[in-house]
Design a protein around this motif. Structure first.
Motif, PDB file in Angstrom:
ATOM      1  N   LYS A   1      44.290  42.413 -28.910  1.00 14.34           N
ATOM      2  CA  LYS A   1      42.837  42.290 -28.968  1.00 14.34           C
ATOM      3  C   LYS A   1      42.363  41.751 -30.318  1.00 14.34           C
ATOM      4  O   LYS A   1      41.274  42.072 -30.786  1.00 14.34           O
ATOM      5  CB  LYS A   1      42.184  43.639 -28.677  1.00 14.34           C
TER       6      LYS A   1
ATOM      7  N   PHE B   1      36.072  37.938 -24.040  1.00 13.68           N
ATOM      8  CA  PHE B   1      37.490  38.157 -23.755  1.00 13.68           C
ATOM      9  C   PHE B   1      37.636  39.160 -22.615  1.00 13.68           C
ATOM     10  O   PHE B   1      36.847  40.099 -22.485  1.00 13.68           O
ATOM     11  CB  PHE B   1      38.203  38.684 -25.001  1.00 13.68           C
TER      12      PHE B   1
ATOM     13  N   THR C   1      40.738  40.952 -19.579  1.00  9.41           N
ATOM     14  CA  THR C   1      42.090  41.100 -19.073  1.00  9.41           C
ATOM     15  C   THR C   1      42.002  41.510 -17.622  1.00  9.41           C
ATOM     16  O   THR C   1      40.939  41.899 -17.133  1.00  9.41           O
ATOM     17  CB  THR C   1      42.881  42.140 -19.884  1.00  9.41           C
TER      18      THR C   1
ATOM     19  N   ASN D   1      48.592  43.243 -20.685  1.00  5.18           N
ATOM     20  CA  ASN D   1      48.041  43.228 -22.043  1.00  5.18           C
ATOM     21  C   ASN D   1      47.496  41.849 -22.406  1.00  5.18           C
ATOM     22  O   ASN D   1      46.971  41.663 -23.509  1.00  5.18           O
ATOM     23  CB  ASN D   1      49.118  43.632 -23.063  1.00  5.18           C
ATOM     24  N   ASN D   2      47.656  40.896 -21.526  1.00  6.72           N
ATOM     25  CA  ASN D   2      47.207  39.530 -21.817  1.00  6.72           C
ATOM     26  C   ASN D   2      45.688  39.459 -21.879  1.00  6.72           C
ATOM     27  O   ASN D   2      44.987  40.004 -21.022  1.00  6.72           O
ATOM     28  CB  ASN D   2      47.717  38.563 -20.753  1.00  6.72           C
ATOM     29  N   ARG D   3      45.185  38.771 -22.884  1.00  3.08           N
ATOM     30  CA  ARG D   3      43.751  38.612 -23.081  1.00  3.08           C
ATOM     31  C   ARG D   3      43.381  37.139 -22.945  1.00  3.08           C
ATOM     32  O   ARG D   3      44.099  36.251 -23.411  1.00  3.08           O
ATOM     33  CB  ARG D   3      43.334  39.116 -24.463  1.00  3.08           C
ATOM     34  N   TYR D   4      42.253  36.897 -22.298  1.00  2.00           N
ATOM     35  CA  TYR D   4      41.798  35.534 -22.043  1.00  2.00           C
ATOM     36  C   TYR D   4      40.343  35.390 -22.476  1.00  2.00           C
ATOM     37  O   TYR D   4      39.550  36.328 -22.369  1.00  2.00           O
ATOM     38  CB  TYR D   4      41.922  35.201 -20.556  1.00  2.00           C
TER      39      TYR D   4
ATOM     40  N   ASP E   1      37.213  39.636 -30.162  1.00  3.04           N
ATOM     41  CA  ASP E   1      37.485  40.332 -28.908  1.00  3.04           C
ATOM     42  C   ASP E   1      36.625  41.595 -28.860  1.00  3.04           C
ATOM     43  O   ASP E   1      36.643  42.411 -29.787  1.00  3.04           O
ATOM     44  CB  ASP E   1      38.969  40.693 -28.823  1.00  3.04           C
TER      45      ASP E   1
END
Length: 403
Positions: A87, A52, A54, A59-62, A37
């Motif tokens: 992260k 990565f 958001t 707080n969600n990471r994709y 990340d």
């Protein structure tokens, strides 16, 4: 084809071509490498970036793919159903050649779940965006379907309520579906065009509809590599065609275009006419159903028109030619009949409500409709689409227009 110039290959989900210089490390990942990340891969063309992200205050990471020149426009998301909440995510390549997204405790969040290869670029699982070279449609041999699904909201890339698909029940047609079923429908593919959608003549991209033995799909390609364009299905169920104009995205068009594009806007056996008042009019041979029997759909009322008292079907009925019409839904199709045979077949079956040719070039192909005629509209005068349909009516409705 700049978006495909990554060496990494998301087979079954995201698939890139290997047409790059293998010595360029910035756009490659090997068995001994990983992406943390905060780190990214950039395509050799410098058009796209993988990493990565958001959205909003979450707080969600994709893991996603975005334009290098516009990181705010994310065009593909790997783990949209299973975000990472810190992260500490990491993208690695497993021993068997799969790309694997891991959480900080090394749990698998997402994987390509397939061995990797280095040719035939395609996206098999797009999210809400259709890029150049991607296919929207079906593998007819395996039954596999590629379609778009909207984000849940502007800040949440999890699957939303709307999908853009190609419906292959009858002649193929585009549909936007929602929680209640079809929300918008294009009309069928009839030889050289999609009925119900205008043909946009432009110098930006070339659209193509492919119908072969094993595949049926829509795709597009820019006329040159300076054009940046894509289609995106937003969280409200509207499809936008966007083009990059120096510093921002400009909308070339949005679909649905107007209220008459909403599926069955006027109810059964109605014609929706966007430039007239009222916009809904019963087709010839039909009369309005009593107001207290109207079909209620949400906050609006959809008026159904019902057939007038029938006459002698075989001897006292004919066909009225309606022009520049989006053909109704749920058609019956025969590829070998010509238009005269189509008329004869419809005339001898009292349940046949209408017929039309399925080939704009005048070749063979017959469409017939039985039961209620659903989702008809007139072609707006500014657009060059719409087909002739021959509507079965009592002789008293024909006047001098006997067909």
């Amino acid at each position: 084809m700049g978006c495909f110039l990554f060496l990494i290959t998301f087979v079954g989900t995201l698939f890139f071509s290997s047409i790059i210089n293998l010595s360029v490390a910035v756009d490659t990942i090997s068995l001994t490498q990983f992406i943390r990340d905060g780190e990214t891969l950039v395509s050799a063309s410098q058009s796209f970036e993988l990493g990565f992200f958001t959205r909003g205050n979450s707080n969600n990471r994709y893991l996603g793919l975005w334009y290098k020149f516009d990181p705010s426009t994310v065009v593909w998301v790997a783990n949209r159903k299973k975000p990472i909440t810190d992260k500490q995510g990491m993208l690695v390549m497993s021993d068997d050649g799969n790309l694997v997204l891991l959480s900080k405790d090394k749990k698998i969040i997402w994987s390509t779940n397939s061995s990797w290869v280095l040719e035939n670029p395609s996206f098999d699982y797009p999210t809400d965006t259709l890029l150049a070279g991607m296919k929207l449609g079906w593998n007819l041999r395996t039954g596999f379907e590629r379609y778009l699904t909207s984000w849940r909201s502007a800040h949440d890339p999890s699957p939303g309520d709307f999908s853009l698909r190609i419906d292959i029940h009858g002649l193929p047609q585009f549909v936007i579906t929602g929680g209640s079923g079809k929300e918008v429908r294009s009309g069928p593919w009839i030889g050289r065009q999609i009925d119900g959608l205008p043909l946009f003549s432009n110098l930006l991209y070339k659209a193509k509809f492919v119908h072969e033995q094993d595949e049926l799909y829509y795709t597009f390609e820019p006329f040159n590599n300076t054009v940046k364009t894509h289609s995106v299905l937003n969280q409200s169920g509207t499809l936008h065609r966007l083009v990059w104009k120096t510093t921002e995205w400009s909308s070339l068009y949005s679909w649905p275009f107007d209220p008459c594009d909403n599926y069955a806007q006027c109810g059964a056996n109605n014609n929706c006419r966007i430039n007239k008042t009222p916009i809904c009019e019963c087709l010839k041979g039909f009369i309005p159903k009593a107001e207290d029997e109207w079909d209620t759909q949400g906050l609006s009322q959809s008026r159904k028109c019902i057939e007038k008292p029938p006459s002698d079907c075989l001897s006292r009925e004919g066909f009225l030619n309606l022009q520049a019409i989006k053909l109704p839904d749920f058609n019956w199709y025969n590829s070998s009949m010509n238009i005269k045979e189509c008329k004869a077949e419809c005339l001898k079956n009292c349940s046949c409500r209408a017929y039309a040719s399925s080939d704009v070039s005048g070749g063979s192909g017959c469409l017939m409709w039985f039961g209620d005629l659903i989702d008809i509209r007139e072609c707006p005068p500014q657009f060059s689409w719409g087909r002739d349909i021959f509507l079965r009516v009592p002789a008293s409705e024909l006047g001098n227009f006997v067909i």
